[in-house]
Design an enzyme around this catalytic site. Sequence first.
Site, short mmCIF file in Angstrom:
data_model
loop_
_atom_site.label_atom_id
_atom_site.label_comp_id
_atom_site.label_asym_id
_atom_site.label_seq_id
_atom_site.Cartn_x
_atom_site.Cartn_y
_atom_site.Cartn_z
N ARG A 77 0.87 -1.19 0.00
CA ARG A 77 0.00 0.00 0.00
C ARG A 77 0.90 1.22 0.00
O ARG A 77 1.74 1.40 0.88
CB ARG A 77 -0.90 -0.01 1.23
CG ARG A 77 -1.77 1.24 1.39
CD ARG A 77 -2.71 1.42 0.21
NE ARG A 77 -3.76 2.39 0.48
CZ ARG A 77 -3.61 3.71 0.35
NH1 ARG A 77 -2.45 4.21 -0.04
NH2 ARG A 77 -4.63 4.52 0.62
N GLU A 85 -11.13 5.05 -5.69
CA GLU A 85 -11.35 3.61 -5.75
C GLU A 85 -11.77 3.17 -7.15
O GLU A 85 -12.42 3.91 -7.89
CB GLU A 85 -12.44 3.21 -4.76
CG GLU A 85 -12.13 3.51 -3.30
CD GLU A 85 -11.00 2.65 -2.75
OE1 GLU A 85 -10.78 1.55 -3.31
OE2 GLU A 85 -10.35 3.09 -1.80
N ARG A 127 -1.22 -5.30 4.52
CA ARG A 127 -0.41 -4.81 3.41
C ARG A 127 0.82 -4.08 3.94
O ARG A 127 0.74 -3.36 4.94
CB ARG A 127 -1.24 -3.86 2.53
CG ARG A 127 -2.46 -4.50 1.90
CD ARG A 127 -3.30 -3.49 1.15
NE ARG A 127 -3.84 -2.46 2.03
CZ ARG A 127 -4.70 -1.53 1.65
NH1 ARG A 127 -5.13 -1.50 0.39
NH2 ARG A 127 -5.14 -0.63 2.51
#
Length: 277
Positions: A77, A85, A127
């Site tokens: 990330r 998104e 992540r």
Amino acid sequence: MRILWILLLSLSGWAHAEIYQWQDADGRKHFSDRPVADAKVIDEKILDIKPAGHEFFRVKTVYDGDTVVLEDGRRIRLLGINTPEIRHRDKPADAGGYEAKRWLVDKLQDTKVRLEAGAEKTDDYGRMLAHLFTENKEHINLQLVAAGLASVSIFPPNLLYESELVQAQEKAERAKLGIWGRPEYATMPAAGLTEAGHPGWTRLVGKVVDIRNTGKSVYLKFSDMFDARIQSQWLDLFPDVNDYLGKNVEVRGWLNKNKGHWTMLIRHPSSIKRLSE
């Protein structure tokens, strides 16, 4: 000055030096190894000093504009930024989401990347949190912001490259690049917020009519329906919050609803700014 100071701290002999911080008349924060008037000693951790990685990796999959998967399976990330998104599950894509993803695919398809981690190694989804640099020394996180494809989204204590990211965003915003020229991300009046709220990353503007301190957080009240919250542990990163009282302010982030009331968590000064009177 911040980058120079971080480089100095990484050299031998600086590891145990005291670090002093002070704020000038314009609200800018400065750091030094020497005390000045009104300076205070701070924890080195707040500077987010991390050694740069030197090993390069191939990116296997670009999930969206701020998340990739390496060939070794690690999900990364990108730190300090947020892109709109793309469509996932039953949620439609945000405006600009696929544009950011396409840019990242094109940028990474013929190169490898190295990782530069922040103070926190992973997020709540497992992540790895990192800044990405290509073999050509391109700072991917920074370039996404500079192109207007991402907004700055800094979560303390991950403060690495904060100045560069904020400056790049200010330039992209002035030029109305990417998301800054899209009507979907135009500012909305906080006074007009209803129980329906507003989905996704949102920009609200309004006058701060009251300030409430609970010890753990400071709340900037815009209306009976909405306030912005700053966690007390990060107040030192902000100008004096009392200066917001009675002023027109813009806040950026995600809305959270509790008992019919909307709140936006403001994690970093880049997510709040006073507007011209």
